[in-house]
Motif scaffolding. Structure first.
Motif, PDB file in Angstrom:
ATOM      1  N   GLU A 149      15.889   8.879  -0.921  1.00 41.80           N
ATOM      2  CA  GLU A 149      14.957   8.104  -0.108  1.00 41.80           C
ATOM      3  C   GLU A 149      13.785   8.940   0.398  1.00 41.80           C
ATOM      4  N   PHE A 150      14.041  10.244   0.663  1.00 36.61           N
ATOM      5  CA  PHE A 150      13.000  11.058   1.302  1.00 36.61           C
ATOM      6  C   PHE A 150      12.527  12.233   0.442  1.00 36.61           C
ATOM      7  N   ASN A 151      12.848  12.182  -0.863  1.00 35.16           N
ATOM      8  CA  ASN A 151      12.482  13.340  -1.692  1.00 35.16           C
ATOM      9  C   ASN A 151      10.974  13.566  -1.770  1.00 35.16           C
ATOM     10  N   ARG A 152      10.184  12.545  -1.485  1.00 36.49           N
ATOM     11  CA  ARG A 152       8.723  12.690  -1.504  1.00 36.49           C
ATOM     12  C   ARG A 152       8.150  12.946  -0.117  1.00 36.49           C
ATOM     13  N   TYR A 153       9.015  12.920   0.876  1.00 35.62           N
ATOM     14  CA  TYR A 153       8.503  12.952   2.246  1.00 35.62           C
ATOM     15  C   TYR A 153       9.147  14.039   3.112  1.00 35.62           C
ATOM     16  N   HIS A 154       9.598  15.137   2.490  1.00 32.40           N
ATOM     17  CA  HIS A 154      10.276  16.181   3.266  1.00 32.40           C
ATOM     18  C   HIS A 154       9.377  16.751   4.363  1.00 32.40           C
ATOM     19  N   ASN A 155       8.093  16.928   4.071  1.00 33.34           N
ATOM     20  CA  ASN A 155       7.191  17.476   5.097  1.00 33.34           C
ATOM     21  C   ASN A 155       7.009  16.505   6.246  1.00 33.34           C
ATOM     22  N   LYS A 156       7.074  15.197   5.953  1.00 37.25           N
ATOM     23  CA  LYS A 156       6.958  14.188   7.017  1.00 37.25           C
ATOM     24  C   LYS A 156       8.220  14.159   7.885  1.00 37.25           C
ATOM     25  N   ILE A 157       9.367  14.336   7.243  1.00 39.88           N
ATOM     26  CA  ILE A 157      10.621  14.415   7.992  1.00 39.88           C
ATOM     27  C   ILE A 157      10.593  15.631   8.913  1.00 39.88           C
ATOM     28  N   ASP A 158      10.042  16.747   8.422  1.00 41.41           N
ATOM     29  CA  ASP A 158       9.922  17.952   9.257  1.00 41.41           C
ATOM     30  C   ASP A 158       9.072  17.686  10.489  1.00 41.41           C
ATOM     31  N   GLU A 159       7.971  16.959  10.305  1.00 39.04           N
ATOM     32  CA  GLU A 159       7.108  16.614  11.441  1.00 39.04           C
ATOM     33  C   GLU A 159       7.861  15.760  12.449  1.00 39.04           C
ATOM     34  N   PHE A 160       8.606  14.800  11.933  1.00 41.65           N
ATOM     35  CA  PHE A 160       9.400  13.922  12.802  1.00 41.65           C
ATOM     36  C   PHE A 160      10.413  14.739  13.603  1.00 41.65           C
ATOM     37  N   LEU A 161      11.111  15.670  12.923  1.00 47.94           N
ATOM     38  CA  LEU A 161      12.132  16.470  13.601  1.00 47.94           C
ATOM     39  C   LEU A 161      11.530  17.422  14.630  1.00 47.94           C
TER      40      LEU A 161
END
Length: 723
Positions: free
Chosen positions: A334-346
């Motif tokens: 689900e998030f393989n294209r959005y790892h940098n966005k997940i990092d921002e969220f965290l």
């Protein structure tokens, strides 16, 4: 310790002496910039041991950084160093940090009056208390989790550090949370709506592409043309129904791309809005081609119950499989294209967690408060963040992990809930000395209050004018309203600046007076050397501003100053880039720091660059993400006052010369707060674009510059008049 203590207070001014000799139980020493704060603190400590015969073990000195604690210890060693060797050794730049630390420990152990003192940072002190007596509230064999090195907490052994870092743990917690289907879908929708879509819009604006039209990203990761199409695609995705978006389809008379094709039902779905093309011709093609098509309308999209009902009726019975939401969703997929966005969220979640700890707020109450927000983005963020924070806490408790914030939180709880342990420490420490008191937060003040009895002396040193760490939780109100918090206190103002010229002191006084939330002080300069601040208004700060800087640095070197005598300060590191490149090109070498990192430093000549107004300048005020206002609402005026205190800190690093580099027409508002008699300012050079007229001085007729005789009267043009 040296036997000759008769001159212990010699060299101190009357106000410094008064602050040291006072017997008051609650004391605040307001030590302005350059007023001999460190000298006063060390003299106080030496006075207690040498003159008052106070046992060193009953003295506690708290600093904010390990470097500050080491500096205090170094000063104490030097004060009793009969060989006069330690000072030069510790200042020798060829000596490594490890060598200095080894020698420092050796010297301390040789002198019990120093080794029995407790000189620690807040975190280091709480660490020791929890290790020694913390078992009523936590496992006292805990491991410390931190993204920093062990040096940050003044620890001697790395084996007390956990193998995991906070970011590792919170990432693991998020993946576990995403095993819940509702959570992973809500998180993906949030990431797409508020991280991915934002980037897409920004890129469109920059490229001037798709003018007047924006796109939306579905849970499947596709781009669609409207929010309604995205909602339909997401419904199909959640229900594990395969679809093709805008499949090119061949019809009898013409080809077009229906909004959705659902292979399992051999069904086309068209969504109609007031901006859609007419459906009549399309419907005719579907009928003549023998293809099934259903139509949805915009009127159902704002009612989630109606939307779900319509979608179920459309799909139900038209596909062989049962509609189900039990589709297996995988975090990595689900998030393989959005790892940098997940990092921002965290990162945002972790910052929220730290704020909650500093403000002592329970997650459940914060979630309840957030749900009252009128903004969906804020409500959804807290619905996603609070479960992560709750699980993070449980994980750390289970693993016996504590972080920096926990060190103080658990110590406060220990002392508050266990009277015997509180009595142990409050009886032990008769004298509490706190350096940089302007930087305390509410949790640290609670800790101090729990350590004190009425007969203990609290000796706080600080300067409200230099409170610059509000962004990480410090609260200037504790020093400004010291008398409110501590009744029957004494306040001593050290108002002589031994560092700077009268001009620099006077200018800094005038600037800081614009702050409303401050303690009024009349600081004067001990040094009487006349000087002027140099303000340079560059036409381009990165061109002639840099050229002015290089020219002045070269002049300072020629005048005999070394690289340690010159300090360049800036609000943000990126401001320094063009200046740094110019220094390299000219083979010049300058100390450079952010203003935050310069606190406590001084130099003969100081340059403050980047003094422009607006974004990327100084003051650099940005109201924080509204997400954090749920925890603590900080007003613009409060942020501006902290920026002004930062400017004050920058100005007062200068001993003799101060250079302020700004930009013509875009000068920082702080420039206006310095009265004109304190500075010299350049007058920018511009070419003269006014046309020059040359006339005959006899007949007053206009002539050419190359003429030797007037063409009208024949007069010989020996001189010309300019109009």
């Amino acid at each position: 310790m040296s036997e000759n203590n008769n001159n212990l207070l010699d060299g101190l001014n009357p106000k410094q002496k008064a602050s040291i000799l006072t017997e008051a139980k609650r004391v605040l020493v307001l030590a302005g910039a350059g007023s001999g704060k460190t000298k006063t603190v060390i003299s106080k400590l030496l006075y207690l041991v040498a003159e008052k015969s106070v046992k060193p073990s009953s003295i506690l000195a708290i600093t904010f950084t390990k470097n500050a604690a080491n500096e205090m210890i170094d000063r104490l060693i030097i004060s009793s160093d009969s060989t006069n060797t330690y000072g030069s050794y510790i200042q020798d730049k060829s000596t490594t940090i490890i060598q200095k630390e080894t020698e420092r420990r050796k010297r301390v152990l040789e002198q019990p009056w120093i080794s029995n003192l407790t000189i620690r940072t807040f975190h280091s002190l709480c660490y020791k208390i929890l290790r020694d007596n913390g078992n009523p509230v936590f496992d006292n064999k805990f491991k410390l989790i931190t993204d920093n090195s062990a040096d940050e907490v003044d620890l001697k052994a790395k084996d007390i550090l956990a193998n995991e870092k906070p970011k590792d743990i919170i990432s693991k917690i998020l993946i576990l949370a995403c095993k819940d289907r509702n959570y992973i879908l809500k998180l993906k929708r949030y990431i797409l709506d508020y991280y991915v879509e934002k980037v897409s819009i920004d890129n469109e604006i920059k490229a001037y592409a798709n003018e007047g039209q924006r796109t939306y990203t579905t849970l499947k990761g596709e781009t669609v043309k409207s929010k309604s199409e995205r909602d339909i695609a997401d419904w199909l995705y959640r229900h594990n129904i395969k679809y093709v978006y805008e499949k090119v389809t061949s019809f009898k008379d013409f080809n077009f791309k229906p909004d959705f094709f659902i292979p399992q039902a051999n069904l086309y779905l068209e969504h109609v809005t007031d901006k859609s093309y007419k459906m009549q011709d399309k419907e005719k093609q579907f009928i003549e081609g023998g293809k099934n098509c259903v139509v949805t309308y915009e009127s159902i999209m704002n009612n989630s119950i109606l939307f779900n009902l319509v979608m179920e009726r459309i799909i139900k019975g038209k596909i062989s499989e049962t509609i189900t939401e039990d589709v297996s969703l995988n975090y990595e997929e689900e998030f393989n294209r959005y790892h940098n966005k997940i990092d921002e969220f965290l990162k945002t979640v972790m910052r929220l967690q730290s704020m909650m700890k500093a403000e002592d707020i329970e997650p459940s109450s914060l979630l309840e408060k957030s749900l009252k927000s009128e903004h969906e983005r804020i409500r959804v963020f807290y619905e996603l963040a609070i479960p992560i924070i709750d699980e993070y806490k449980k994980y750390c408790i289970n693993k016996s992990y504590v972080d920096f914030d926990d060190l103080i939180i658990l110590t406060v709880k220990l002392l508050k809930d266990n009277e015997d342990i509180r009595e142990l420490y409050s009886s032990k420490y008769k004298y509490l000395m706190v350096d940089e008191f302007q930087d305390v937060n509410g949790l640290q003040v609670k800790f101090l209050d729990l350590l004190m009895k009425p007969d203990n002396q609290l000796f706080c040193v600080g300067d409200d004018w230099q409170s610059i760490y509000g962004f990480r939780g410090s609260n200037v109100d504790y020093i400004v309203n010291f008398e409110t918090h501590y009744k029957d206190c004494e306040i001593h103002k050290l108002d002589v600046n031994y560092r700077s010229t009268p001009t620099i002191v006077g200018a800094s006084n005038e600037v800081i007076k614009h702050n409303k939330n401050q303690i009024s002080k009349d600081v004067r300069a001990f040094n009487e050397m006349p000087s002027k601040i140099q303000i340079y208004r560059a036409k381009s700060k990165d061109e002639d501003g840099v050229a002015f800087f290089i020219d002045k640095v070269r002049q300072l070197y020629d005048a005999g100053l070394g690289k340690d005598d010159i300090l360049v300060l800036y609000r943000r590191s990126k401001m320094f880039s063009p200046y740094f490149e110019a220094l390299k090109e000219n083979r010049l070498f300058v100390s450079s720091k952010t203003i935050h990192a310069s606190k406590g430093l001084e130099a003969k000549a100081v340059f403050i660059i980047g003094l422009t107004e607006g974004n990327g300048g100084f003051p650099d005020i940005w109201l924080d993400d509204a997400i954090f206002r749920v925890v603590k609402d900080i007003k613009y005026d409060i942020l501006l006052e902290e920026e002004r205190r930062l400017f004050y800190v920058a100005i007062t690093r200068a001993k003799d010369e101060l250079f302020l580099i700004t930009e013509l027409g875009n000068e920082s508002s702080f420039m206006d707060e310095i009265p004109e008699h304190f500075y010299n300012v350049n007058k920018p050079f511009f070419k003269n674009f006014v046309e020059t007229t040359i006339i005959c001085d006899k007949c007053k007729v206009r002539v050419n510059e190359t003429d030797k005789f007037c063409r009208s009267c024949g007069n010989k043009l020996t001189t010309v008049n300019l109009n």
